[in-house]
Design an enzyme around this catalytic site. Structure first.
Site: not given
Length: 331
Positions: A54, A59, A85, A227-228, A231-232, A235
């Site tokens: 994607d 980007y 997109k 976006g799991v 935004s980081g 993690a």
């Protein structure tokens, strides 16, 4: 669960792998990435079985699309699913810039344009940057930026491209669940085939359940979750880490800490819980995660396959981290 498992993309003829690679990082999201490292990232994703990629014009202001095309152009046609997109043209002097891109190409920038003509030009520009003759999934990017035009002219253009076979599926890429729900209610039939929902169905935010998921289930629309990691933040919550938060709100920081505590109790990496959680809902087809390095790709594939017992989700719910009605994956 394996990265190379595939599912039909809603009512389309496309198939997508459960794990997708988001290419915003390869456009220089927060920190620069070299051409060489970008190619390594895509190569490693291919090696672990990822076939869903994607990207978007915005980007890195065209850089991500060019790198995606360079890395995927030699791959067998029809063996991967590429998404990009519309909604922003990359033009000389474009002023709708975003500070999140570390080293964008000089002299160009995005300009919002959801018009029929703007969308058609955007697709032509994307195909040129990608070096390809077809796009599998085309998202209307951030339709809330100009909703009346995005839901009418942009969709009309995409529906025509779908009918011609230039694209395989029409989608919307949104960061706000109410925007997605409104779009699905107001758009002309037959509407999108897919919704990419970013940051609104993860361990910290389940607002996609309110309206978007029921609408998608009733219409046969696939959902791709992005976006799991919030935004980081899930993690790497350390101050100064590249998670997109200058200052993390106290309540949010507390919830992240609570999730990390439950993860320690069960020996589950927080990233494993984050990547696997969306698959508890049957409308979710894939999860898209970004990577800046080949090692990060390996890490994501590994945590997707990491065992997460049913008791983990039960404990999280008991701790108040998940509302009662939120579905969770089977252990």
């Amino acid at each position: 669960m394996r990265a190379d498992e595939s599912r039909p993309l809603g009512r389309t003829e496309l198939r997508v792998t459960r794990l997708g690679l988001g290419l915003a990082s390869l456009g220089g999201l927060f920190v620069p990435v070299s051409d060489t490292e970008a190619a390594r990232v895509v190569d490693r994703a291919w090696d672990v079985g990822i076939r869903l990629f994607d990207t978007a014009p915005v980007y890195g202001y065209g850089r991500s699309e060019r790198r995606a095309g360079a890395a995927l152009g030699g791959r067998p046609p029809g063996q991967y699913t590429l998404c990009t997109k519309v909604g922003r043209l990359i033009v000389p002097g474009g002023g709708d810039t975003q500070p999140i891109w570390a080293d964008p190409p000089p002299g160009v920038g995005p300009r919002l344009d959801y018009s029929y003509a703007g969308v058609m030009r955007s697709v032509e520009d994307s195909l040129e940057r990608l070096g390809l003759d077809r796009i599998d999934v085309l998202h209307v990017h951030d339709p809330d930026e100009d909703f009346p035009v995005a839901v009418s002219e942009a969709y009309r253009a995409l529906a025509e491209l779908r009918a011609r076979g230039t694209i395989g599926a029409v989608s919307i890429g949104v960061n706000h669940a109410p925007v997605a729900a409104r779009y699905l209610k107001e758009v002309a039939a037959p509407g999108p085939d897919c919704v990419m929902l970013a940051g609104r169905y993860n361990l910290l935010d389940q607002s996609g359940l309110d309206e978007v998921f029921p609408l998608c289930a009733s219409k046969g629309i696939a959902v791709v979750v992005a976006g799991v990691y919030q935004s980081g933040l899930l993690a790497d919550p350390r101050p100064g880490a590249p998670h997109g938060y200058a200052t993390v709100p106290g309540e949010l920081s507390g919830r992240v800490a609570a999730w990390h505590s439950v993860c320690r109790d069960f020996g589950v990496p927080p990233t494993a819980a984050a990547v696997q959680f969306p698959f508890g809902h049957p409308v979710v087809t894939s999860v898209v995660v970004g990577a800046r390095t080949a090692d990060e790709v390996d890490d994501t594939a590994r945590v997707l396959a990491h065992p997460v017992p049913t008791e983990f989700w039960t404990s999280a719910r008991s701790a108040g981290l998940l509302p009662p009605g939120v579905p969770t994956p089977a252990g």
